[in-house]
Design an enzyme around this catalytic site. Structure first.
Site, PDB file in Angstrom:
ATOM      1  CE  LYS A 185      -4.150  -1.834   0.088  1.00  0.00           C
ATOM      2  NZ  LYS A 185      -3.942  -3.255   0.211  1.00  0.00           N
ATOM      3  CB  ILE A 186       0.021   4.840  -0.748  1.00  0.00           C
ATOM      4  CG1 ILE A 186      -0.907   4.437  -1.894  1.00  0.00           C
ATOM      5  CG2 ILE A 186       0.822   6.090  -1.093  1.00  0.00           C
ATOM      6  CD1 ILE A 186      -0.223   4.007  -3.150  1.00  0.00           C
TER       7      ILE A 186
END
Length: 368
Positions: A185-186
């Site tokens: 994920k970011i």
């Protein structure tokens, strides 16, 4: 023999800040849920513009607890997009509630409000909207619909932490919203999730249920049947180190996505499209391509890794086929047959991205 991967689909991004933060947590002798989890919650609540943020062990745990805290149970119906990661429909099933699917918008690939209206019954209790690939769903329309019908809107922002719709964070929408900190994920804590709400009672219920339903005032006295969904301070330490990097990470992914949009615009494929006044995290850069499987194989033969996100709509998953027998969701089915997620990661060089674009054009020419 398979061609070695030269350009991966995704690549985790960690540096000295994360290492130092993790080492400091190890030296602190407090590794389970503690002060770093509390700090992580406070900083994410401020980032989201929400009164409360509750850290948990995964995005899946967050979805489960969000529905449980809302009191969803047997006899209730929850509407979920037919094109969704399996955690969303599973969270409904965990509650013993009835899963109701609705098709997605053919342009944005997110829950279609018009399709939702068609699926609402007197038993409907909640709408679960997923921000596909980091792109906001129709949150304004879904919020208005939920309020008009007396339903709870749950926003699955597992892929969209940092995205906005009409200058408002995606996790600021809904009675409750969740996100994920999985490794790719970011913003990541390796594993983890967060639940966001402005409702004090709901936040307290989530905190109770994530810790085995234990009374916060009396150890080993359990007020409810909960679970061990706690996040550790070690995981939170890594997440805390990444928060200052979030804005730069989002900007770089947006730059790479803009390059893809420009480089691929002339090809006979469907590119991702955002709603007006929306920003995306570009967790995925997905396109719809003809002869997808052959195109993917051609890219793999040149060392370019891609993903199919996702190859089966929910009603085609073996575990849900009986539930959705005879159902048809044409947009989700078309998307599942054609979607291909291209490489996009922090540190991706322009020449690597140019190679992906050229290889995709060659593959399309060969496979059409």
């Amino acid at each position: 023999m398979a061609t070695p991967v030269r350009i991966p689909w995704a690549r985790p991004a960690f540096g000295e800040a994360e290492i130092a933060s993790a080492v400091a947590a190890l030296h602190s002798n407090w590794l389970t849920m503690g002060p770093r989890v509390a700090a992580f919650e406070q900083q994410l609540a401020a980032l989201a513009g929400r009164r409360y943020a509750v850290a948990v062990s995964s995005g899946t745990a967050a979805l489960d607890l969000a529905l449980a805290a809302l009191g969803i149970g047997p006899g209730d119906e929850v509407i979920v997009p037919a094109m969704a990661y399996i955690a969303a429909p599973n969270a409904v099933s965990y509650q013993g509630a009835r899963l109701v699917l609705a098709d997605v918008d053919p342009v944005t690939w997110t829950l279609d409000p018009a399709e939702v209206v068609r699926r609402i019954t007197p038993a409907t209790r909640a709408l679960l909207a997923l921000d596909y690939g980091g792109a906001p769903a129709h949150h304004e329309a879904l919020t208005a619909l939920a309020e008009a019908r007396g339903l709870a809107l749950v926003v699955d922002a597992a892929e969209s932490l940092g995205a906005c719709f009409k200058q408002r964070p995606t996790v600021a929408y809904g009675k409750v919203a969740i996100t994920s900190f999985h490794m790719v994920k970011i913003l990541t804590s390796i594993e983890g999730g967060m639940i966001f709400t402005d409702d004090q009672a709901l936040a307290e219920r989530v905190r109770l249920l994530r810790n085995q339903g234990e009374d916060p005032q009396q150890k080993y006295c359990h007020l409810a049947i909960g679970n061990n969904y706690r996040l550790s301070d070690l995981h939170a330490a890594i997440g805390l180190a990444q928060i200052p990097q979030l804005e730069a990470r989002l900007a770089e992914r947006a730059r790479l996505a803009a390059r893809y949009q420009a480089c691929l615009a002339h090809l006979p494929i469907q590119l991702p499209c955002l709603l007006p006044s929306a920003t995306s995290t570009w967790f995925l850069y997905s396109v719809l391509v003809p002869n997808r499987d052959n195109v993917q194989a051609a890219l793999a033969s040149r060392g370019i890794e891609t993903r199919v996100s996702w190859p089966l709509p929910v009603h085609w998953q073996p575990c849900y086929q009986a539930l959705a027998l005879g159902s048809c969701f044409p947009v989700a089915e078309h998307m599942a047959a054609h979607v291909l997620s291209l490489p996009l990661y922090l540190g991706m060089r322009d020449d690597e991205q140019d190679e992906v674009c050229a290889a995709l054009e060659d593959a399309l020419r060969m496979c059409l």
